[in-house]
Design a protein around this motif. Structure first.
Motif, short mmCIF file in Angstrom:
data_model
loop_
_atom_site.label_atom_id
_atom_site.label_comp_id
_atom_site.label_asym_id
_atom_site.label_seq_id
_atom_site.Cartn_x
_atom_site.Cartn_y
_atom_site.Cartn_z
N UNK A 90 0.84 -1.19 0.00
CA UNK A 90 0.00 0.00 0.00
C UNK A 90 0.88 1.25 0.00
N UNK A 91 0.54 2.17 -0.88
CA UNK A 91 1.33 3.39 -1.00
C UNK A 91 0.53 4.62 -0.63
N UNK A 92 1.17 5.77 -0.78
CA UNK A 92 0.53 7.05 -0.51
C UNK A 92 0.85 8.01 -1.64
N UNK A 93 0.03 9.00 -1.79
CA UNK A 93 0.27 10.14 -2.67
C UNK A 93 0.77 9.74 -4.05
N UNK A 94 2.09 9.83 -4.30
CA UNK A 94 2.62 9.58 -5.64
C UNK A 94 2.31 8.16 -6.09
N UNK A 95 2.41 7.18 -5.20
CA UNK A 95 2.12 5.79 -5.58
C UNK A 95 0.65 5.64 -5.97
N UNK A 96 -0.25 6.28 -5.24
CA UNK A 96 -1.67 6.20 -5.58
C UNK A 96 -1.96 6.86 -6.91
N UNK A 97 -1.27 7.97 -7.18
CA UNK A 97 -1.42 8.63 -8.48
C UNK A 97 -0.91 7.73 -9.59
N UNK A 98 0.19 7.05 -9.37
CA UNK A 98 0.72 6.12 -10.39
C UNK A 98 -0.29 5.01 -10.67
N UNK A 99 -0.95 4.52 -9.62
CA UNK A 99 -1.98 3.49 -9.82
C UNK A 99 -3.10 4.01 -10.72
N UNK A 100 -3.58 5.21 -10.42
CA UNK A 100 -4.67 5.79 -11.20
C UNK A 100 -4.23 6.06 -12.64
N UNK A 101 -3.00 6.51 -12.82
CA UNK A 101 -2.46 6.74 -14.16
C UNK A 101 -2.48 5.45 -14.98
N UNK A 102 -2.03 4.36 -14.36
CA UNK A 102 -1.99 3.08 -15.06
C UNK A 102 -3.38 2.62 -15.44
N UNK A 103 -4.34 2.80 -14.53
CA UNK A 103 -5.71 2.37 -14.82
C UNK A 103 -6.32 3.22 -15.93
#
Length: 210
Positions: free
Chosen positions: A81-94
């Protein structure tokens, strides 16, 4: 076999670097496709949240492709589980996968609760976010809504007092967006959840020019 009128999402995997996130998607013929961002992992819950289910059902029933996913480290998604930048990377990939699958040049993005932080960051970074819908947004400063540069819809329950309604409304007006207040509902929409779905479907139809 899926019969006419049935709603059947298909399981899919969303690659993020060397890891994959679990997701489900539903085909559709209209544009823009809809990406649903789940709450932040530290809030608990994920793509199976009842609000996410309502959003994808309403959008798919109106003919729009949808994709929802679990952030890394949530549910069956790989990684931590990540925060901030990692969550944005997840959304970018999706979003990238949804646009590639549908051949769309832009996508509508919907989020709820603390996922609004991720959705706002995604919109600020990508012009390909062609519409932004925040359902029961939380943990954001109302004034950030005034800086949204694409069509904006905010849906709040009448009893949701987590963000000051007057400041939220003023910021939305400044952005040229719309505020939908659901009567007799709190932040979880235990009452009148279908009204949320109808509001989002109507918004998608406006985005598509229909």
């Amino acid at each position: 076999m899926v019969q006419k009128g049935q709603f059947l999402e298909r399981a899919t995997l969303v690659p993020v670097g060397r890891e994959v996130m679990e997701g489900t998607w539903h085909r559709g013929t209209k544009a823009p496709p809809l990406l649903v961002i789940p709450p932040r992992p530290d809030e608990g819950g994920g793509m199976d949240h009842v609000i996410a289910a309502e959003l994808v059902w309403a959008a798919a029933n109106a003919g729009f492709p949808t994709l929802r996913f679990n952030h890394r480290g949530v549910g069956a998604s790989q990684g931590q589980r990540g925060k901030d930048l990692a969550l944005l990377e997840d959304a970018e990939a999706a979003m990238r996968m949804l646009m590639e699958n549908t051949g769309a040049s832009a996508a509508a993005v919907a989020s709820f609760h603390g996922g609004s932080q991720v959705a706002l960051a995604l919109q600020a970074k990508y012009a390909s976010v062609g519409g932004l819908c925040l359902v029961a947004p939380a943990d954001i400063a109302p004034e950030v809504l005034s800086r949204v540069t694409c069509p904006l819809l905010v849906v709040q329950g009448e009893e949701d007092a987590r963000l000051p309604r007057a400041k939220v409304s003023a910021a939305i007006v400044q952005a040229g967006g719309d505020l939908e207040v659901i009567d007799d509902a709190g932040p979880t929409f235990q009452r009148n959840l279908p009204q949320v779905g109808r509001a989002v479907a109507a918004w998608l139809r406006r985005l598509s020019g229909g």
